[in-house]
Design a protein around this motif. Structure first.
Motif, short mmCIF file in Angstrom:
data_model
loop_
_atom_site.label_atom_id
_atom_site.label_comp_id
_atom_site.label_asym_id
_atom_site.label_seq_id
_atom_site.Cartn_x
_atom_site.Cartn_y
_atom_site.Cartn_z
N TRP A 23 14.00 9.49 -53.50
CA TRP A 23 14.10 10.54 -54.52
C TRP A 23 13.94 11.93 -53.89
O TRP A 23 14.70 12.84 -54.17
CB TRP A 23 13.02 10.30 -55.58
N GLU A 24 12.93 12.05 -53.02
CA GLU A 24 12.63 13.36 -52.43
C GLU A 24 13.62 13.77 -51.34
O GLU A 24 13.86 14.96 -51.14
CB GLU A 24 11.22 13.32 -51.82
N LYS A 25 14.22 12.82 -50.64
CA LYS A 25 15.05 13.15 -49.48
C LYS A 25 16.52 12.78 -49.65
O LYS A 25 17.25 12.72 -48.66
CB LYS A 25 14.49 12.46 -48.23
N GLY A 71 19.17 15.29 -59.44
CA GLY A 71 17.87 15.09 -60.07
C GLY A 71 17.87 14.12 -61.24
O GLY A 71 16.92 14.11 -62.02
N ASP A 72 18.89 13.30 -61.37
CA ASP A 72 18.99 12.36 -62.49
C ASP A 72 18.16 11.11 -62.18
O ASP A 72 18.50 10.33 -61.29
CB ASP A 72 20.46 11.99 -62.71
N LYS A 73 17.08 10.93 -62.94
CA LYS A 73 16.20 9.78 -62.72
C LYS A 73 16.90 8.46 -63.03
O LYS A 73 16.60 7.43 -62.43
CB LYS A 73 14.94 9.90 -63.58
N ASN A 74 17.83 8.46 -63.97
CA ASN A 74 18.55 7.23 -64.29
C ASN A 74 19.35 6.72 -63.09
O ASN A 74 19.52 5.51 -62.93
CB ASN A 74 19.46 7.42 -65.50
N ALA A 75 19.82 7.63 -62.27
CA ALA A 75 20.53 7.23 -61.05
C ALA A 75 19.57 6.53 -60.09
O ALA A 75 19.94 5.55 -59.43
CB ALA A 75 21.18 8.44 -60.39
N LEU A 76 18.34 7.03 -60.02
CA LEU A 76 17.33 6.39 -59.18
C LEU A 76 17.04 4.98 -59.71
O LEU A 76 16.93 4.04 -58.93
CB LEU A 76 16.04 7.21 -59.14
N TYR A 77 16.94 4.84 -61.02
CA TYR A 77 16.71 3.52 -61.62
C TYR A 77 17.85 2.56 -61.28
O TYR A 77 17.61 1.39 -60.99
CB TYR A 77 16.54 3.62 -63.13
N PHE A 78 19.07 3.07 -61.32
CA PHE A 78 20.23 2.24 -60.98
C PHE A 78 20.12 1.75 -59.54
O PHE A 78 20.30 0.57 -59.25
CB PHE A 78 21.53 3.04 -61.16
N LEU A 79 19.82 2.67 -58.61
CA LEU A 79 19.71 2.31 -57.20
C LEU A 79 18.52 1.39 -56.96
O LEU A 79 18.58 0.48 -56.13
CB LEU A 79 19.64 3.56 -56.33
N MET A 128 28.84 0.29 -62.24
CA MET A 128 28.98 1.73 -62.01
C MET A 128 29.19 2.00 -60.53
O MET A 128 28.73 1.26 -59.68
CB MET A 128 27.73 2.48 -62.47
N ASP A 129 29.84 3.09 -60.25
CA ASP A 129 30.14 3.48 -58.88
C ASP A 129 28.87 4.00 -58.19
O ASP A 129 28.21 4.91 -58.68
CB ASP A 129 31.23 4.56 -58.89
N GLU A 130 28.54 3.41 -57.05
CA GLU A 130 27.34 3.80 -56.31
C GLU A 130 27.41 5.26 -55.86
O GLU A 130 26.41 5.98 -55.94
CB GLU A 130 27.18 2.88 -55.11
N ASN A 131 28.55 5.70 -55.39
CA ASN A 131 28.67 7.09 -54.93
C ASN A 131 28.41 8.07 -56.06
O ASN A 131 27.80 9.12 -55.84
CB ASN A 131 30.05 7.32 -54.31
N LEU A 132 28.87 7.74 -57.26
CA LEU A 132 28.61 8.59 -58.42
C LEU A 132 27.11 8.64 -58.70
O LEU A 132 26.56 9.71 -58.98
CB LEU A 132 29.36 8.07 -59.65
N GLN A 133 26.45 7.50 -58.60
CA GLN A 133 25.00 7.45 -58.84
C GLN A 133 24.25 8.27 -57.78
O GLN A 133 23.27 8.95 -58.10
CB GLN A 133 24.51 6.00 -58.83
N ILE A 134 24.70 8.22 -56.56
CA ILE A 134 24.06 9.01 -55.50
C ILE A 134 24.22 10.50 -55.77
O ILE A 134 23.28 11.28 -55.61
CB ILE A 134 24.61 8.60 -54.12
N GLU A 135 25.41 10.89 -56.20
CA GLU A 135 25.62 12.31 -56.55
C GLU A 135 24.74 12.72 -57.72
O GLU A 135 24.18 13.82 -57.73
CB GLU A 135 27.10 12.56 -56.87
N ARG A 136 24.62 11.84 -58.70
CA ARG A 136 23.74 12.12 -59.86
C ARG A 136 22.29 12.24 -59.41
O ARG A 136 21.54 13.09 -59.88
CB ARG A 136 23.89 11.04 -60.92
N LEU A 137 21.90 11.38 -58.46
CA LEU A 137 20.53 11.43 -57.95
C LEU A 137 20.29 12.75 -57.22
O LEU A 137 19.22 13.36 -57.37
CB LEU A 137 20.29 10.24 -57.01
N LYS A 138 21.27 13.21 -56.48
CA LYS A 138 21.15 14.49 -55.78
C LYS A 138 20.97 15.66 -56.76
O LYS A 138 20.41 16.68 -56.41
CB LYS A 138 22.37 14.73 -54.89
#
Length: 185
Positions: A55-57, A13-21, A1-11
């Motif tokens: 997650w917070e920042k 509030g997607d917890k799955n993106a945090l799990y990916f990272l 998966m694309d890291e930038n997409l995961q970062i946007e998802r994390l922004k």
């Protein structure tokens, strides 16, 4: 998966993106923290705090200023340094008895032996080991600091590890190989 997409998802509030990272970077960050604090329990606790801070920042992360790993690495480094400063008590709480823990003494001897072996390497091999394993730089960051091409830098790392492996006990050599795999995937 694309890291930038995961970062946007994390922004968002997607917890799955945090799990990916976490899956992608926890090994490398844990290695950095453990090398700095040299205490497994503390390193594990700090790793959790690091990802809670991410997650917070996450809104503070700006891809135009650098890579995500570099941003996360700085969080890890700062958290670890802060924890080490806090863990220096003004009041003596340790038992300073005559008898030492045998395991601690063995660990110290292992570290001293590894340090002694690293000092026997050529200067450029010493530098790559220092930058990667003791200071926690990525290969991409460290090759720039040494002002050598990335391929040359990676060759230095392989040569240094091979020399250590040839002259150092198997257990430590396996440890170095595991760190190498974690950092380079």
């Amino acid at each position: 998966m694309d890291e930038n997409l995961q970062i946007e998802r994390l922004k968002q509030g997607d917890k799955n993106a945090l799990y990916f990272l976490y899956d992608k970077y926890s090994g490398a960050l844990y290695g950095v923290v453990l090398r700095m604090c040299r205490e497994q329990g503390l390193a594990e606790d700090l790793l959790q705090e690091i990802f809670l801070t991410i997650w917070e920042k996450i809104d503070q992360y700006d891809p135009a200023k650098g890579k995500f790993y570099t941003w996360a690495y700085r969080i890890a480094r700062n958290k670890t340094l802060n924890a080490l400063r806090k863990s220096d008590p003004l009041i003596q709480t340790d038992d300073l008895g005559v008898y030492k823990n045998v395991r601690e003494e063995e660990d110290l001897q292992d570290y001293e032996m590894l340090n002694g072996m690293v000092r026997k390497l050529e200067a450029h091999h010493q530098k790559v080991i220092e930058l990667i394993y003791f200071k926690g730089y990525t290969h991409r960051e460290a090759h720039k600091l040494m002002d050598v091409p990335l391929g040359t830098f990676k060759s230095y790392v392989r040569q240094a590890i091979k020399q250590l492996r040839d002259h150092y006990p198997l257990a430590i050599a396996l440890f170095l190989i595991c760190i190498e795999v974690i950092e380079n995937g």
